[in-house]
Scaffold this active site. Structure first.
Site, PDB file in Angstrom:
ATOM      1  N   GLY A 114       0.843  -1.186   0.000  1.00  0.00           N
ATOM      2  CA  GLY A 114       0.000   0.000   0.000  1.00  0.00           C
ATOM      3  C   GLY A 114       0.876   1.233   0.000  1.00  0.00           C
ATOM      4  O   GLY A 114       2.105   1.137   0.053  1.00  0.00           O
ATOM      5  N   ARG A 149       2.276   5.285   4.742  1.00  0.00           N
ATOM      6  CA  ARG A 149       1.400   5.600   5.871  1.00  0.00           C
ATOM      7  C   ARG A 149      -0.074   5.230   5.610  1.00  0.00           C
ATOM      8  O   ARG A 149      -0.988   5.927   6.019  1.00  0.00           O
ATOM      9  CB  ARG A 149       1.538   7.056   6.282  1.00  0.00           C
ATOM     10  CG  ARG A 149       2.921   7.336   6.871  1.00  0.00           C
ATOM     11  CD  ARG A 149       3.071   8.775   7.312  1.00  0.00           C
ATOM     12  NE  ARG A 149       4.347   9.066   7.910  1.00  0.00           N
ATOM     13  CZ  ARG A 149       5.525   9.093   7.292  1.00  0.00           C
ATOM     14  NH1 ARG A 149       5.593   8.775   6.018  1.00  0.00           N
ATOM     15  NH2 ARG A 149       6.629   9.397   7.923  1.00  0.00           N
ATOM     16  N   HIS A 193       6.851   2.969  15.485  1.00  0.00           N
ATOM     17  CA  HIS A 193       6.641   1.526  15.342  1.00  0.00           C
ATOM     18  C   HIS A 193       6.961   0.788  16.638  1.00  0.00           C
ATOM     19  O   HIS A 193       6.267  -0.168  17.001  1.00  0.00           O
ATOM     20  CB  HIS A 193       7.459   0.968  14.178  1.00  0.00           C
ATOM     21  CG  HIS A 193       6.880   1.303  12.840  1.00  0.00           C
ATOM     22  ND1 HIS A 193       5.838   0.601  12.292  1.00  0.00           N
ATOM     23  CD2 HIS A 193       7.189   2.264  11.948  1.00  0.00           C
ATOM     24  CE1 HIS A 193       5.519   1.121  11.115  1.00  0.00           C
ATOM     25  NE2 HIS A 193       6.327   2.135  10.887  1.00  0.00           N
ATOM     26  N   ALA A 226      13.028  -5.931  11.517  1.00  0.00           N
ATOM     27  CA  ALA A 226      12.992  -4.506  11.164  1.00  0.00           C
ATOM     28  C   ALA A 226      14.210  -4.190  10.302  1.00  0.00           C
ATOM     29  O   ALA A 226      15.348  -4.436  10.710  1.00  0.00           O
ATOM     30  CB  ALA A 226      12.994  -3.659  12.433  1.00  0.00           C
ATOM     31  N   THR A 227      13.964  -3.636   9.119  1.00  0.00           N
ATOM     32  CA  THR A 227      15.047  -3.425   8.158  1.00  0.00           C
ATOM     33  C   THR A 227      15.500  -1.977   8.030  1.00  0.00           C
ATOM     34  O   THR A 227      16.411  -1.684   7.268  1.00  0.00           O
ATOM     35  CB  THR A 227      14.621  -3.925   6.758  1.00  0.00           C
ATOM     36  OG1 THR A 227      13.501  -3.155   6.320  1.00  0.00           O
ATOM     37  CG2 THR A 227      14.266  -5.405   6.790  1.00  0.00           C
TER      38      THR A 227
END
Length: 191
Positions: A7, A10, A52, A36-37
């Site tokens: 998507g 945000r 996050h 987490a990248t």
């Protein structure tokens, strides 16, 4: 099993992905892992990472968080195959792998063979996740924007689009989030 979510920026992807991962983990009574990248390279990214982290904390779940910008495949040996893995996000991971070394003036991304190696490496990661884990994988939809003028962005979008197609082919579920609303494209219910 892969649940792929994409998507716009945000659009609510990460929140929905976390909810889906929690749902999967509760069904199996197993642990949750968050890959987490993102690298924190400026104030805006620091705010996003903090957001996050707070979101995961507010979920009330015990997330095992792994922060790794590249070579995410090396983490899988440390994760039990019955556990649920959330990878957030593919767009950042592709950028980290493709443009590795840019800060030192390296431009390997221009080499077609290097581009193929990045695609092969990430395709192998996604294939392993599909075969061995229950994985929720998040990515941004950046390939439907206006045409780009610079070569780096063009290469990045081309590779990301190719990897999105690979992910959807591997996925049991493919969901596009629009304004926080999940639209099922594969599996589940179709919008």
């Amino acid at each position: 099993m892969i649940c792929f979510m994409t998507g716009g920026v945000r659009s609510g992807k990460s929140r929905y992905a976390e909810q889906r991962a929690i749902e999967l983990a509760q069904k199996k009574d197993c642990r949750l892992h968050y890959l987490a990248t993102s690298a924190v390279y400026d104030g805006e990214m620091e705010q996003r990472v903090n957001f996050h982290q707070q979101q995961r904390q507010a979920s009330g779940q015990n997330w095992h968080v792994w922060e790794q910008e590249r070579n995410v495949d090396t983490l899988l040996a440390q994760i039990d195959k019955q556990d649920v893995v959330l990878l957030d996000c593919v767009t950042t991971l592709v950028s980290n792998e493709l443009f590795y070394g840019w800060e030192r003036g390296e431009e390997r991304w221009r080499d077609a063979d290097y581009q193929r190696k990045v695609v092969a490496k990430l395709t192998a990661l996604f294939t392993q996740l599909a075969a061995d884990y229950q994985a929720v994988i998040v990515s941004n939809e950046v390939t439907s924007d206006l045409p780009v003028a610079d070569e780096g962005t063009f290469v990045y979008q081309r590779i990301l689009g190719q990897l999105h197609c690979e992910l959807v082919a591997l996925a049991d579920e493919a969901i596009e989030l629009e304004c926080g609303v999940p639209c099922w494209k594969k599996g589940g219910r179709v919008c």
